[in-house]
Design a protein around this motif. Structure first.
Motif, PDB file in Angstrom:
ATOM      1  N   GLU A 126       0.826  -1.205   0.000  1.00  9.27           N
ATOM      2  CA  GLU A 126       0.000   0.000   0.000  1.00  9.27           C
ATOM      3  C   GLU A 126       0.859   1.253   0.000  1.00  9.27           C
ATOM      4  OE1 GLU A 126      -3.758  -2.322   1.985  1.00  9.27           O
ATOM      5  OE2 GLU A 126      -2.554  -1.020   3.276  1.00  9.27           O
ATOM      6  N   ARG A 127       2.013   1.182   0.632  1.00  9.72           N
ATOM      7  CA  ARG A 127       2.947   2.314   0.538  1.00  9.72           C
ATOM      8  C   ARG A 127       3.527   2.400  -0.870  1.00  9.72           C
ATOM      9  NH1 ARG A 127       4.128   0.219   5.737  1.00  9.72           N
ATOM     10  NH2 ARG A 127       5.861  -1.050   4.935  1.00  9.72           N
ATOM     11  N   GLU A 128       3.892   1.255  -1.437  1.00 15.43           N
ATOM     12  CA  GLU A 128       4.487   1.263  -2.772  1.00 15.43           C
ATOM     13  C   GLU A 128       3.490   1.704  -3.847  1.00 15.43           C
ATOM     14  OE1 GLU A 128       6.107  -2.606  -3.495  1.00 15.43           O
ATOM     15  OE2 GLU A 128       7.431  -2.543  -1.745  1.00 15.43           O
ATOM     16  N   MET A 129       2.207   1.405  -3.632  1.00 13.59           N
ATOM     17  CA  MET A 129       1.175   1.721  -4.628  1.00 13.59           C
ATOM     18  C   MET A 129       0.445   3.029  -4.337  1.00 13.59           C
ATOM     19  SD  MET A 129       1.150  -0.694  -6.980  1.00 13.59           S
ATOM     20  CE  MET A 129      -0.470  -0.877  -7.736  1.00 13.59           C
ATOM     21  N   TRP A 172     -18.275   3.501   3.322  1.00 15.59           N
ATOM     22  CA  TRP A 172     -17.005   4.112   3.699  1.00 15.59           C
ATOM     23  C   TRP A 172     -16.437   4.804   2.471  1.00 15.59           C
ATOM     24  CZ3 TRP A 172     -15.770   4.843   8.489  1.00 15.59           C
ATOM     25  CH2 TRP A 172     -14.479   5.256   8.848  1.00 15.59           C
ATOM     26  N   PRO A 173     -15.757   5.934   2.660  1.00 13.20           N
ATOM     27  CA  PRO A 173     -15.138   6.607   1.501  1.00 13.20           C
ATOM     28  C   PRO A 173     -14.218   5.653   0.747  1.00 13.20           C
ATOM     29  CG  PRO A 173     -15.025   7.992   3.458  1.00 13.20           C
ATOM     30  CD  PRO A 173     -15.512   6.652   3.928  1.00 13.20           C
ATOM     31  N   GLY A 174     -14.183   5.795  -0.560  1.00 13.30           N
ATOM     32  CA  GLY A 174     -13.412   4.885  -1.398  1.00 13.30           C
ATOM     33  C   GLY A 174     -11.931   4.888  -1.063  1.00 13.30           C
ATOM     34  N   THR A 175     -11.345   3.691  -1.061  1.00 14.25           N
ATOM     35  CA  THR A 175      -9.901   3.525  -0.917  1.00 14.25           C
ATOM     36  C   THR A 175      -9.362   3.142  -2.290  1.00 14.25           C
ATOM     37  OG1 THR A 175     -10.161   2.782   1.368  1.00 14.25           O
ATOM     38  CG2 THR A 175      -8.076   2.275   0.271  1.00 14.25           C
ATOM     39  N   ASN A 176      -8.460   3.952  -2.809  1.00 17.92           N
ATOM     40  CA  ASN A 176      -8.017   3.779  -4.192  1.00 17.92           C
ATOM     41  C   ASN A 176      -6.505   3.949  -4.313  1.00 17.92           C
ATOM     42  OD1 ASN A 176     -10.768   3.693  -5.434  1.00 17.92           O
ATOM     43  ND2 ASN A 176     -10.882   5.779  -4.634  1.00 17.92           N
ATOM     44  N   ALA A 177      -5.932   3.239  -5.276  1.00 17.80           N
ATOM     45  CA  ALA A 177      -4.509   3.400  -5.590  1.00 17.80           C
ATOM     46  C   ALA A 177      -4.359   4.554  -6.578  1.00 17.80           C
ATOM     47  CB  ALA A 177      -3.936   2.104  -6.146  1.00 17.80           C
ATOM     48  N   ILE A 178      -4.828   5.709  -6.139  1.00 18.77           N
ATOM     49  CA  ILE A 178      -4.804   6.942  -6.922  1.00 18.77           C
ATOM     50  C   ILE A 178      -4.236   8.017  -6.003  1.00 18.77           C
ATOM     51  CG2 ILE A 178      -6.181   8.650  -8.167  1.00 18.77           C
ATOM     52  CD1 ILE A 178      -8.270   6.418  -8.616  1.00 18.77           C
ATOM     53  N   PRO A 179      -2.991   8.447  -6.222  1.00 18.27           N
ATOM     54  CA  PRO A 179      -2.334   9.316  -5.242  1.00 18.27           C
ATOM     55  C   PRO A 179      -3.001  10.683  -5.106  1.00 18.27           C
ATOM     56  CG  PRO A 179      -0.979   9.067  -7.216  1.00 18.27           C
ATOM     57  CD  PRO A 179      -2.099   8.093  -7.344  1.00 18.27           C
ATOM     58  N   THR A 180      -3.166  11.086  -3.861  1.00 17.01           N
ATOM     59  CA  THR A 180      -3.671  12.425  -3.568  1.00 17.01           C
ATOM     60  C   THR A 180      -2.533  13.403  -3.326  1.00 17.01           C
ATOM     61  OG1 THR A 180      -3.904  11.705  -1.261  1.00 17.01           O
ATOM     62  CG2 THR A 180      -5.878  11.632  -2.650  1.00 17.01           C
ATOM     63  N   GLU A 181      -1.306  12.898  -3.391  1.00 14.96           N
ATOM     64  CA  GLU A 181      -0.102  13.729  -3.302  1.00 14.96           C
ATOM     65  C   GLU A 181       0.903  13.210  -4.320  1.00 14.96           C
ATOM     66  OE1 GLU A 181       1.300  13.101   0.637  1.00 14.96           O
ATOM     67  OE2 GLU A 181      -0.359  14.204   1.605  1.00 14.96           O
ATOM     68  N   SER A 182       1.715  14.086  -4.864  1.00 16.39           N
ATOM     69  CA  SER A 182       2.785  13.641  -5.772  1.00 16.39           C
ATOM     70  C   SER A 182       3.834  12.891  -4.976  1.00 16.39           C
ATOM     71  CB  SER A 182       3.423  14.840  -6.473  1.00 16.39           C
ATOM     72  OG  SER A 182       2.485  15.499  -7.291  1.00 16.39           O
ATOM     73  N   ARG A 183       4.272  11.739  -5.523  1.00 10.98           N
ATOM     74  CA  ARG A 183       5.326  10.988  -4.856  1.00 10.98           C
ATOM     75  C   ARG A 183       5.985  10.065  -5.870  1.00 10.98           C
ATOM     76  NH1 ARG A 183       2.697   7.249  -0.302  1.00 10.98           N
ATOM     77  NH2 ARG A 183       4.802   6.414  -0.309  1.00 10.98           N
ATOM     78  N   GLY A 184       7.294   9.916  -5.757  1.00 11.62           N
ATOM     79  CA  GLY A 184       8.021   9.051  -6.669  1.00 11.62           C
ATOM     80  C   GLY A 184       7.817   9.473  -8.111  1.00 11.62           C
ATOM     81  N   SER A 206      -0.311   2.224 -11.509  1.00 14.45           N
ATOM     82  CA  SER A 206      -0.050   1.031 -12.304  1.00 14.45           C
ATOM     83  C   SER A 206       1.439   0.729 -12.185  1.00 14.45           C
ATOM     84  CB  SER A 206      -0.457   1.252 -13.762  1.00 14.45           C
ATOM     85  OG  SER A 206       0.165   2.404 -14.300  1.00 14.45           O
ATOM     86  N   THR A 207       1.807  -0.554 -12.223  1.00 14.69           N
ATOM     87  CA  THR A 207       3.180  -0.902 -11.868  1.00 14.69           C
ATOM     88  C   THR A 207       4.213  -0.476 -12.910  1.00 14.69           C
ATOM     89  OG1 THR A 207       2.891  -3.158 -12.731  1.00 14.69           O
ATOM     90  CG2 THR A 207       2.517  -2.801 -10.358  1.00 14.69           C
ATOM     91  N   ASP A 208       3.782  -0.136 -14.126  1.00 16.93           N
ATOM     92  CA  ASP A 208       4.760   0.445 -15.053  1.00 16.93           C
ATOM     93  C   ASP A 208       5.288   1.770 -14.510  1.00 16.93           C
ATOM     94  OD1 ASP A 208       2.093   1.388 -15.510  1.00 16.93           O
ATOM     95  OD2 ASP A 208       2.715   2.265 -17.406  1.00 16.93           O
ATOM     96  N   VAL A 209       4.479   2.446 -13.690  1.00 17.57           N
ATOM     97  CA  VAL A 209       4.873   3.712 -13.085  1.00 17.57           C
ATOM     98  C   VAL A 209       5.470   3.499 -11.698  1.00 17.57           C
ATOM     99  CG1 VAL A 209       4.042   5.975 -12.300  1.00 17.57           C
ATOM    100  CG2 VAL A 209       3.097   4.941 -14.385  1.00 17.57           C
ATOM    101  N   THR A 210       4.811   2.690 -10.877  1.00 14.45           N
ATOM    102  CA  THR A 210       5.206   2.583  -9.470  1.00 14.45           C
ATOM    103  C   THR A 210       6.400   1.661  -9.228  1.00 14.45           C
ATOM    104  OG1 THR A 210       3.598   0.788  -9.151  1.00 14.45           O
ATOM    105  CG2 THR A 210       2.876   3.042  -8.633  1.00 14.45           C
ATOM    106  N   HIS A 211       6.608   0.660 -10.100  1.00 15.45           N
ATOM    107  CA  HIS A 211       7.606  -0.356  -9.801  1.00 15.45           C
ATOM    108  C   HIS A 211       8.643  -0.595 -10.897  1.00 15.45           C
ATOM    109  CE1 HIS A 211       4.673  -1.290  -6.669  1.00 15.45           C
ATOM    110  NE2 HIS A 211       5.619  -1.976  -6.065  1.00 15.45           N
ATOM    111  N   TRP A 212       8.198  -0.675 -12.143  1.00 12.02           N
ATOM    112  CA  TRP A 212       9.112  -1.133 -13.174  1.00 12.02           C
ATOM    113  C   TRP A 212      10.240  -0.144 -13.467  1.00 12.02           C
ATOM    114  CZ3 TRP A 212      10.267  -5.724 -14.336  1.00 12.02           C
ATOM    115  CH2 TRP A 212       9.328  -6.753 -14.290  1.00 12.02           C
ATOM    116  N   ARG A 213       9.974   1.139 -13.371  1.00 11.80           N
ATOM    117  CA  ARG A 213      11.046   2.109 -13.600  1.00 11.80           C
ATOM    118  C   ARG A 213      12.128   1.966 -12.532  1.00 11.80           C
ATOM    119  NH1 ARG A 213       7.467   7.578 -14.944  1.00 11.80           N
ATOM    120  NH2 ARG A 213       6.091   6.621 -16.487  1.00 11.80           N
ATOM    121  N   ASP A 214      11.700   1.805 -11.298  1.00 12.86           N
ATOM    122  CA  ASP A 214      12.661   1.612 -10.214  1.00 12.86           C
ATOM    123  C   ASP A 214      13.383   0.272 -10.364  1.00 12.86           C
ATOM    124  OD1 ASP A 214      12.133   4.045  -9.003  1.00 12.86           O
ATOM    125  OD2 ASP A 214      10.599   3.207  -7.679  1.00 12.86           O
TER     126      ASP A 214
END
Length: 528
Positions: A126-129, A172-184, A206-214
């Motif tokens: 959840e931190r990585e995404m 409950w308010p939606g929980t989404n892998a959509i950043p509300t702050e810029s990071r990475g 999406s992992t092309d952005v969050t993981h594969w570049r790193d």
């Protein structure tokens, strides 16, 4: 094998631990500038070149999937990032009970692992995404605290929440892998609201952005346009690499360890294509379960039209609010298990038209004719509840190799046999009826069931995880019972489908397996 969601998580972790990682991906990197979300014709583009069905896209990297014997089509995306490129960003954990359905309800099988064992891996990914949401959801035990603050509740969610409060039902308010702050590598959501068609701003995880570049910066190598034909074995029966086709030529990639990450359709297809004298029924298939027990989450939709413009065109999309009011088993309802609800916007006038005209829609009105323009414009006043039913495993639902249909390289296509069970239909019937009550409580001027048996891309269960080699394909760490250096790290390993979107669990399982490999590398078996 595969460069999608689970592969990105595992590759980054293993490369960071010093492993030499090579990924064979039949697709290519996504050019954010080609994604539809910031273009006026976004719905047209999303209906062909960026459609989630490979049969509709028909790209070179898309292998055909024969669904003539299936109650719904199959979604997937072939490319770096995999289906996370086109998912909606909804992030949902299962509940602890989801891992114990045999014990609690006498159906299917218990997972060989428990919720608590996955908890630290959920928290890590959840931190990585860049998961954004509000902590304290009473549906979950302690420990679900999204790392980023929740997006403000959309007008749609506020309206529906009032209706749910009148009924006394959980939301409950939606929980989404959509950043509300810029990071990475990710930017802050710019509110295009077209998350299901990819984010041109890189503001959806999406992992092309969050993981594969790193992962690449850590030394991992991604070979694109590499279509794997078969996994190979050494003389001891250990996986020692893969034969792949690229631009019409055959290559071999050697490996000391092989991780399968081609998804719930692609992984069993590849294992079956890797049959040999040692494994005549398919690689790692002594149980006969490779490809069996396919679960697809055939979701259903109810729609309400409201008086006011709800600004559906403003993002983020994902899930505006969610409900698990009727998630757990209540045998008085006449079925076991349940479903999660997600409140979603209508993407645009073409999707609105679908809600009126789908063959299973019960709108009671034709789209065309008198009033058709008003119905097209109504998308800004429409809300939809998506019902994701828990789809229990059955061996009669399966993925097999097609006897004649092939992909662009001449390899066998996938053939899917899938029927929605009686129990699943009862879940859907019950939940759709309740969602209509929710629409009415929220003040909808018109409500109807807009369809059922829609495709989700939640392709799970086709390489079952379990302790017994006779009744499962892989063990509790995703390691094949038959081939000790072959791992499956995608949704194929799901013992049951749960009743929630699978991305969180896919990522957590991949993280757990990668951690296990990195922590035990000296003791694990490898190829000669």
């Amino acid at each position: 094998m595969g460069g999608g969601t689970s592969a990105g998580v595992a590759a980054k972790h293993l490369a960071g631990a010093g492993f030499k990682v090579v990924c064979l991906e039949q697709g290519t990197w996504v050019d954010p500038g080609e994604l539809p979300g910031n273009k006026p014709e976004y719905e047209v583009l999303g209906s062909k070149d960026w459609h989630p069905s490979p049969n509709v896209r028909g790209r070179r990297e898309d292998y055909p999937v024969d669904t003539t014997d299936a109650d719904l089509p199959v979604w997937m995306y072939n490319g770096v990032g995999g289906s996370s490129v086109l998912y909606g960003g909804i992030w949902a954990r299962p509940l602890p009970a989801d891992f114990r359905v045999r014990t609690l309800d006498g159906v299917a099988d218990d997972w060989p692992i428990a919720y608590d064992e996955l908890l630290p891996y959920y928290q890590a990914v959840e931190r990585e995404m860049s998961v954004a949401g509000l902590a304290g959801n009473p549906a979950y035990p302690p420990g679900f605290e999204p790392p980023l603050p929740a997006a403000p509740i959309h007008r749609t969610g506020l309206l529906m929440a009032e209706g749910m409060n009148r009924l006394g039902w959980h939301w409950w308010p939606g929980t989404n892998a959509i950043p509300t702050e810029s990071r990475g590598h990710e930017g802050k959501c710019v509110r295009y609201a077209i998350c299901r068609m990819g984010c041109p701003e890189g503001a959806k995880s999406s992992t092309d952005v969050t993981h594969w570049r790193d992962a690449e910066s850590l030394g991992a190598k991604v070979i694109t346009r590499a279509r794997v034909a078969r996994v190979t074995l050494d003389e001891r029966g250990r996986a020692n690499g893969a034969v792949y086709l690229r631009d019409g030529r055959e290559y071999f990639q050697a490996a000391s360890m092989v991780l399968m990450a081609a998804g719930g359709i692609g992984t069993p297809r590849l294992l079956l294509m890797s049959a040999s004298d040692r494994f005549p029924d398919g690689l790692a298939n002594s149980s006969g379960l490779v490809g069996k027990r396919l679960m697809l989450h055939p979701y259903a939709v109810s729609v309400g039209v409201y008086d006011d413009d709800l600004e559906n065109w403003l993002g983020p999309a994902g899930e505006h609010i969610g409900s698990m009011q009727f998630y757990e088993t209540d045998t008085s309802r006449g079925f076991v298990r349940g479903a999660k609800w997600s409140l979603l916007p209508i993407a645009g006038p073409l999707e609105a038209a679908e809600k009126w005209t789908d063959r299973s829609s019960l709108s009671g009105e034709e789209l065309w004719g008198e009033g058709s323009a008003d119905r097209m414009k109504s998308f800004v006043r429409m809300l939809q509840w998506h019902v994701v039913p828990e789809d229990l495993p059955e061996e009669t639902n399966f993925v097999a190799l097609h006897p004649s249909l092939t992909d662009s390289d001449g390899l066998p296509a996938a053939k899917v046999r899938y029927r929605v069970s009686d129990n699943t239909n009862k879940i859907i019937d019950f939940h759709l009826a309740r969602t209509l009550e929710a629409h009415e409580a929220a003040g909808a001027q018109k409500t109807w069931i807009a369809g059922r048996n829609f495709m989700t891309g939640h392709n799970t269960g086709t390489a079952k995880m379990g302790d017994d080699p006779a009744t499962s394909v892989v063990d509790r760490f995703g390691r094949a019972h038959d081939v000790p250096n072959l791992y499956v790290i995608d949704a194929s390993v799901f013992t049951t489908s749960t009743g929630v979107n699978p991305t969180a669990t896919i990522c957590a399982l991949a993280k757990r397996t990668a951690t296990y490999i990195a922590s035990n590398a000296r003791e694990l078996e490898v190829a000669s």
